[in-house]
Design a protein around this motif. Structure first.
Motif, PDB file in Angstrom:
ATOM      1  N   SER A   1      -1.326  -7.162   0.020  1.00  0.00           N
ATOM      2  CA  SER A   1      -0.005  -6.672  -0.365  1.00  0.00           C
ATOM      3  C   SER A   1      -0.099  -5.735  -1.559  1.00  0.00           C
ATOM      4  N   GLU A   2      -0.986  -6.073  -2.517  1.00  0.00           N
ATOM      5  CA  GLU A   2      -1.060  -5.282  -3.742  1.00  0.00           C
ATOM      6  C   GLU A   2      -2.369  -5.539  -4.457  1.00  0.00           C
TER       7      GLU A   2
ATOM      8  N   ARG B   1      -3.428  -5.025  -8.304  1.00  0.00           N
ATOM      9  CA  ARG B   1      -2.919  -4.676  -9.632  1.00  0.00           C
ATOM     10  C   ARG B   1      -4.068  -4.722 -10.627  1.00  0.00           C
TER      11      ARG B   1
ATOM     12  N   THR C   1       9.645  -8.303  -1.356  1.00  0.00           N
ATOM     13  CA  THR C   1       8.231  -8.150  -1.664  1.00  0.00           C
ATOM     14  C   THR C   1       7.984  -8.739  -3.039  1.00  0.00           C
TER      15      THR C   1
ATOM     16  N   ASP D   1      -4.085   1.727   1.194  1.00  0.00           N
ATOM     17  CA  ASP D   1      -2.875   2.524   0.983  1.00  0.00           C
ATOM     18  C   ASP D   1      -2.593   2.636  -0.519  1.00  0.00           C
TER      19      ASP D   1
ATOM     20  N   ARG E   1      -0.640 -10.632   1.663  1.00  0.00           N
ATOM     21  CA  ARG E   1       0.707 -10.436   2.196  1.00  0.00           C
ATOM     22  C   ARG E   1       1.364 -11.779   2.510  1.00  0.00           C
TER      23      ARG E   1
ATOM     24  N   LYS F   1      -0.249   0.407  -2.592  1.00  0.00           N
ATOM     25  CA  LYS F   1      -0.637  -0.954  -2.959  1.00  0.00           C
ATOM     26  C   LYS F   1      -1.418  -1.013  -4.270  1.00  0.00           C
TER      27      LYS F   1
ATOM     28  N   TYR G   1       5.313  -9.517  -6.081  1.00  0.00           N
ATOM     29  CA  TYR G   1       4.041  -9.144  -6.655  1.00  0.00           C
ATOM     30  C   TYR G   1       3.730 -10.024  -7.869  1.00  0.00           C
TER      31      TYR G   1
ATOM     32  N   SER H   1      -7.889  -4.533   3.819  1.00  0.00           N
ATOM     33  CA  SER H   1      -6.730  -3.757   3.365  1.00  0.00           C
ATOM     34  C   SER H   1      -5.437  -4.119   4.088  1.00  0.00           C
TER      35      SER H   1
END
Length: 258
Positions: free
Chosen positions: A157-158, A160, A248, A201, A238, A204, A250, A153
């Motif tokens: 970064s994300e 999706r 940032t 989190d 990240r 994310k 994505y 984790s």
């Protein structure tokens, strides 16, 4: 006739006054240089920012902590980025291992490119028919995925999640509301399941409904439609360089943080 006595001038020692002033100034200058060479980072930044608040924005302390540096510690950033990249690679290997161990190569596929992991879950893995409710069989899969995401984790970064549908009738688009709603609800329910595990989190976690508009196969056959009905997950690692610049990036969008 008496000779006049030569005057002593009274200023013969004036050059010593000038010399003394110069030596004093030099001493002060070298003391100042010495004090600056041993000043800590916070004091240096305070001095610089008193002249120009923007000048000290990217200043960092040198590794030895013995002086200011206007350049970022590139070595430290590169080392930290290498650790992040290694975590994402290990996550990818863990996902591939799970797919093989659970013998789901026909319904789950994974690939990695450019620091991102792409996972595709066949429609039957998570949902039934026109439903957006997770099947009981989906829970062990998402449990395993959530656990792996939790282990990496800090380097993610994300995550999706994208929901896809198939075009039910060849040559005839799906009903827009139903198509978008179904794909969005499916992606959202996957994200909800992961978020409730408290392994990453929530900021994310992103869900998107794509509908029928990004097929990977033809909709003219039942086999092709089965491939198009899927849920995809894109896991982004990240990028510390981008973060340092306040940007940032994505999967589909980029923005500058305020």
């Amino acid at each position: 006739m008496a000779l006049k006595k030569k005057s002593g001038g009274g200023g013969g020692a004036n050059w010593m006054d000038t010399y003394g002033d110069m030596v004093t100034l030099l001493l002060c200058f070298f003391v100042l240089l010495y004090s600056m060479s041993t000043i800590d980072s916070s004091k240096w930044q305070a001095i610089v920012m008193s002249f120009n608040p923007m000048a000290a924005k990217n200043m960092t302390e040198t590794p030895g902590g013995e002086g200011p540096s206007a350049d970022a510690d590139e070595g430290g950033v590169m080392e930290a980025q290498a650790e992040i990249d290694e975590d994402i690679e290990e996550l990818f290997q863990a996902i591939q291992g799970y797919i093989q161990q659970s013998n789901q190569q026909s319904t789950i596929t994974a690939a990695m490119d450019g620091g991102k992991i792409y996972i595709s879950f066949g429609n039957t893995v998570f949902f039934s028919g026109e439903s957006s409710y997770l099947r009981p069989e989906a829970e062990p899969v998402l449990d395993a995925v959530s656990e792996m995401l939790g282990a990496a984790s800090e380097s993610i970064s994300e995550v999706r999640v994208l929901g896809h549908t198939a075009q039910g009738t060849p040559g005839e688009p799906n009903t827009v509301q139903r198509d978008r709603t179904l794909s969005s609800e499916r992606a959202t329910n996957v994200v909800i399941f992961i978020q409730e595990k408290n392994v990453i989190d929530p900021v994310k976690l992103i869900s998107e409904g794509i509908g029928q508009w990004r097929p990977v196969a033809t909709n003219d056959t039942s086999e092709g439609r089965a491939q198009n009905r899927r849920v995809e997950m894109i896991i982004s690692g990240r990028d510390l360089q981008m973060e340092a610049e306040g940007v940032t990036t994505y999967y589909t969008t980029s923005y500058t943080t305020q």
